[in-house]
Design a protein around this motif. Structure first.
Motif, short mmCIF file in Angstrom:
data_model
loop_
_atom_site.label_atom_id
_atom_site.label_comp_id
_atom_site.label_asym_id
_atom_site.label_seq_id
_atom_site.Cartn_x
_atom_site.Cartn_y
_atom_site.Cartn_z
N LEU A 185 0.82 -1.20 0.00
CA LEU A 185 0.00 0.00 0.00
C LEU A 185 0.86 1.26 0.00
N ILE A 186 1.78 1.38 0.97
CA ILE A 186 2.50 2.65 1.10
C ILE A 186 3.54 2.83 -0.01
N LEU A 187 4.08 1.73 -0.55
CA LEU A 187 5.12 1.85 -1.57
C LEU A 187 4.57 2.02 -2.97
N LEU A 188 3.36 1.57 -3.22
CA LEU A 188 2.87 1.56 -4.59
C LEU A 188 1.75 2.54 -4.87
N MET A 189 1.10 3.07 -3.83
CA MET A 189 0.05 4.05 -4.11
C MET A 189 0.68 5.39 -4.52
N GLU A 190 -0.13 6.20 -5.17
CA GLU A 190 0.36 7.43 -5.79
C GLU A 190 0.84 8.45 -4.77
N HIS A 191 0.16 8.54 -3.64
CA HIS A 191 0.42 9.63 -2.71
C HIS A 191 1.13 9.15 -1.45
N GLY A 192 1.73 10.13 -0.74
CA GLY A 192 2.47 9.84 0.47
C GLY A 192 3.94 9.63 0.18
N TYR A 193 4.76 9.91 1.18
CA TYR A 193 6.21 9.73 1.13
C TYR A 193 6.51 8.53 2.02
N ALA A 245 -1.35 -3.11 -10.76
CA ALA A 245 -2.61 -3.36 -10.09
C ALA A 245 -2.31 -4.08 -8.78
N VAL A 246 -2.90 -3.60 -7.69
CA VAL A 246 -2.67 -4.16 -6.36
C VAL A 246 -4.01 -4.59 -5.77
N LEU A 247 -4.04 -5.78 -5.20
CA LEU A 247 -5.21 -6.25 -4.46
C LEU A 247 -4.75 -6.75 -3.09
N ILE A 248 -5.58 -6.45 -2.08
CA ILE A 248 -5.31 -6.87 -0.70
C ILE A 248 -6.53 -7.63 -0.20
N SER A 249 -6.30 -8.84 0.28
CA SER A 249 -7.39 -9.66 0.83
C SER A 249 -7.12 -9.94 2.31
N ASN A 250 -8.18 -9.85 3.11
CA ASN A 250 -8.07 -10.33 4.50
C ASN A 250 -9.05 -11.46 4.76
N GLY A 251 -9.62 -11.97 3.66
CA GLY A 251 -10.57 -13.06 3.79
C GLY A 251 -10.21 -14.21 2.87
N ASP A 252 -11.11 -14.57 1.98
CA ASP A 252 -10.92 -15.71 1.10
C ASP A 252 -10.26 -15.29 -0.21
N ASP A 253 -9.96 -16.31 -1.05
CA ASP A 253 -9.53 -16.00 -2.42
C ASP A 253 -10.58 -15.10 -3.05
N ALA A 254 -10.13 -14.16 -3.86
CA ALA A 254 -11.07 -13.21 -4.46
C ALA A 254 -10.51 -12.71 -5.78
N GLU A 255 -11.34 -12.03 -6.53
CA GLU A 255 -10.90 -11.37 -7.75
C GLU A 255 -11.68 -10.07 -7.90
N LYS A 256 -11.13 -9.16 -8.69
CA LYS A 256 -11.77 -7.86 -8.84
C LYS A 256 -11.51 -7.35 -10.25
N LEU A 257 -12.58 -6.85 -10.88
CA LEU A 257 -12.45 -6.20 -12.17
C LEU A 257 -11.92 -4.79 -11.94
N MET A 258 -10.75 -4.51 -12.53
CA MET A 258 -10.14 -3.20 -12.37
C MET A 258 -9.60 -2.73 -13.71
N ASN A 259 -9.54 -1.41 -13.86
CA ASN A 259 -9.11 -0.81 -15.13
C ASN A 259 -7.71 -0.23 -14.98
N VAL A 260 -6.83 -0.57 -15.93
CA VAL A 260 -5.45 -0.06 -15.91
C VAL A 260 -5.17 0.89 -17.07
#
Length: 481
Positions: free
Chosen positions: A351-359, A422-437
């Motif tokens: 999250l902190i290394l790959l998102m656009e904002h924050g140092y 594209a980054v996905l974070i799960s805290n539950g089960d296997d999952a998938e998400k439609l995302m646009n790049v």
């Protein structure tokens, strides 16, 4: 600096062997290679002894040069070794930020007498004794250094409080009341007034103190060619003092001199109010985000990840937020212990290394390990740092829309071939998400780089992809090269 990364180059339990500066010098090339662009070094001046981490400050002008408190070197080495480490970092285009501790002093050379009153630790505005005469450790003469670099000597009237009465051997919070002294305003309101933190509290309203600390700031930046400072314990310090201190240092060092403050409060309204009070003269560590990450790690699948960025500094002031997962204060056994659980650290660093904002600030303990034990996270952090250098460019699109799996994409930029992610974070089960790049990636094959998924994804003509993530993991997808 585009995609800059700060590294906190110490943890609380480093050995008292005087080897850190030497290690840092030898590590400079490696740090540059992995994408570290700035190093936050620990308090580099003489504390109460060679084992002092640096927050029990005795002499700000002694950075391992004089025989004081039973040692010439600090916990980290000698002044000469520090200078060599800084030179090596600069030779590899890495900035150096000194941890500046100006809230308090410790290890005084002699006892002085003053009038003080005990106050309630839970409400420092409430006296619990009448003023009376105490013997306090507030005389700082620096016999090992003498007048070298500064002839300023500290006395009781340069402090606003202390923690020990030598006369009756009692501890407590003693507010010095001679000469009409009072706690500073412009500090956090916890415990009534949070001016006092520990040891002998420096009176940042005293004109001699203000002038001396500004002289020290200008001196230490010049002497060691520093690029910035991490300002310790700013919630306990008069905000006006810090604003004037930075103005004085930048008048000499230049407007680009960097500063980040440690205001350890997770309430975003308090952080926003503080930034306004100091006219946005420094960045702040995103303590609110740290606590969100900690809560997510401890709650597991019961945490609603769609709220992971709620109430954070990076969400409200993205250009002023230094994002971090853990540091020396949050690690196990420290005073503010709130360590992010190991299972969630790869997700937190993604999250902190790959998102656009924050140092982003990388913690030594998470990369090199604690108490000499290697970190289990170094391999994945290396991977994420490489992705940051190569792929983390372009507009971000968020998909924080489901409690157990969230994600975001970066569309990349034309002048960085192969960029986008594209980054996905799960805290539950296997999952998938439609995302646009982005449509510029249409037809590309993307691969997951952390090793959690083996399949590949082909991006559609509309820039969409269906990206999977394994249960309780992070998945980082990038164009195949």
């Amino acid at each position: 600096m585009k995609n800059g990364v700060m590294m906190q180059y110490f943890e609380w339990n480093l050995p008292d062997d005087g080897k850190l500066w030497e290690q840092l010098k030898e590590d400079a090339e490696h740090l540059h290679d992995i994408g570290v662009t700035a190093v936050w070094i620990p308090p580099a001046y003489k504390g109460c002894g060679s084992s002092d981490v640096g927050y029990g400050v005795y002499d700000l002008y002694d950075l391992g040069e004089f025989d004081q408190k039973g040692t010439v070197r600090t916990k980290y080495g000698t002044r000469e070794e520090l200078e060599q480490a800084i030179d090596a970092l600069h030779a590899h285009s890495i900035s150096v930020y000194l941890d500046a501790v100006m809230n308090h002093k410790a290890g005084a050379d002699r006892v002085e007498t003053c009038m003080a009153q005990l106050v309630d630790p839970d409400n420092r505005d409430q006296p619990i004794s009448e003023p009376y005469e105490i013997d306090c450790w507030t005389g700082f003469d620096f016999p090992g250094r003498g007048d070298t670099y500064s002839d300023f000597k500290w006395h009781w009237f340069h402090f606003s409080g202390t923690d020990y009465n030598e006369r009756d051997k009692k501890t407590g919070i003693y507010q010095i009341v001679s000469e009409g002294k009072a706690w500073s305003i412009g500090v956090d309101g916890e415990n009534g007034n949070y001016d006092y933190l520990m040891f002998s509290d420096i009176d940042l309203d005293h004109p001699e103190v203000v002038a001396e600390l500004q002289r020290w700031g200008i001196w230490v930046v010049r002497e060691f060619n520093l690029d910035g400072m991490r300002l310790d314990a700013v919630k306990h310090m008069h905000d006006r003092f810090l604003q004037k201190f930075l103005e004085a240092v930048r008048a000499d060092a230049g407007d680009k001199f960097y500063a980040v403050g440690e205001y350890w409060v997770e309430d975003i309204n308090t952080l926003e109010e503080y930034l306004a009070n100091i006219n946005y003269e420094m960045d702040l560590f995103d303590v609110a985000l740290h606590y969100n990450l900690c809560a997510a790690s401890k709650s597991g699948r019961d945490y609603d990840l769609s709220h992971l960025l709620d109430g954070t500094l990076v969400a409200s002031h993205p250009t002023l937020a230094v994002t971090f997962v853990d540091n020396h204060d949050s690690q196990l056994g420290s005073s503010l212990e709130s360590q992010v659980e190991d299972w969630f650290k790869p997700s937190a660093y993604a999250l902190i290394l790959l998102m656009e904002h924050g140092y982003p600030c990388l913690f030594y303990g998470d990369y090199y390990g604690v108490k000499g034990e290697p970190s289990p996270h170094r391999t994945v952090i290396d991977t994420l740092l490489e992705v940051r250098r190569r792929c983390a460019y372009g507009k971000q699109t968020d998909y924080f829309d489901y409690p157990s799996v969230v994600g975001f994409t970066r569309c990349g930029v034309d002048d960085k071939p192969g960029s986008g992610l594209a980054v996905l974070i799960s805290n539950g089960d296997d999952a998938e998400k439609l995302m646009n790049v982005g449509e510029t990636h249409a037809g590309e094959t993307w691969r997951e780089v952390t090793g959690n998924r083996d399949e590949t994804i082909v991006i559609g003509d509309d820039g969409n992809g269906v990206f999977p993530v394994s249960a309780g993991k992070v998945a980082v997808w990038t164009p195949e090269v």
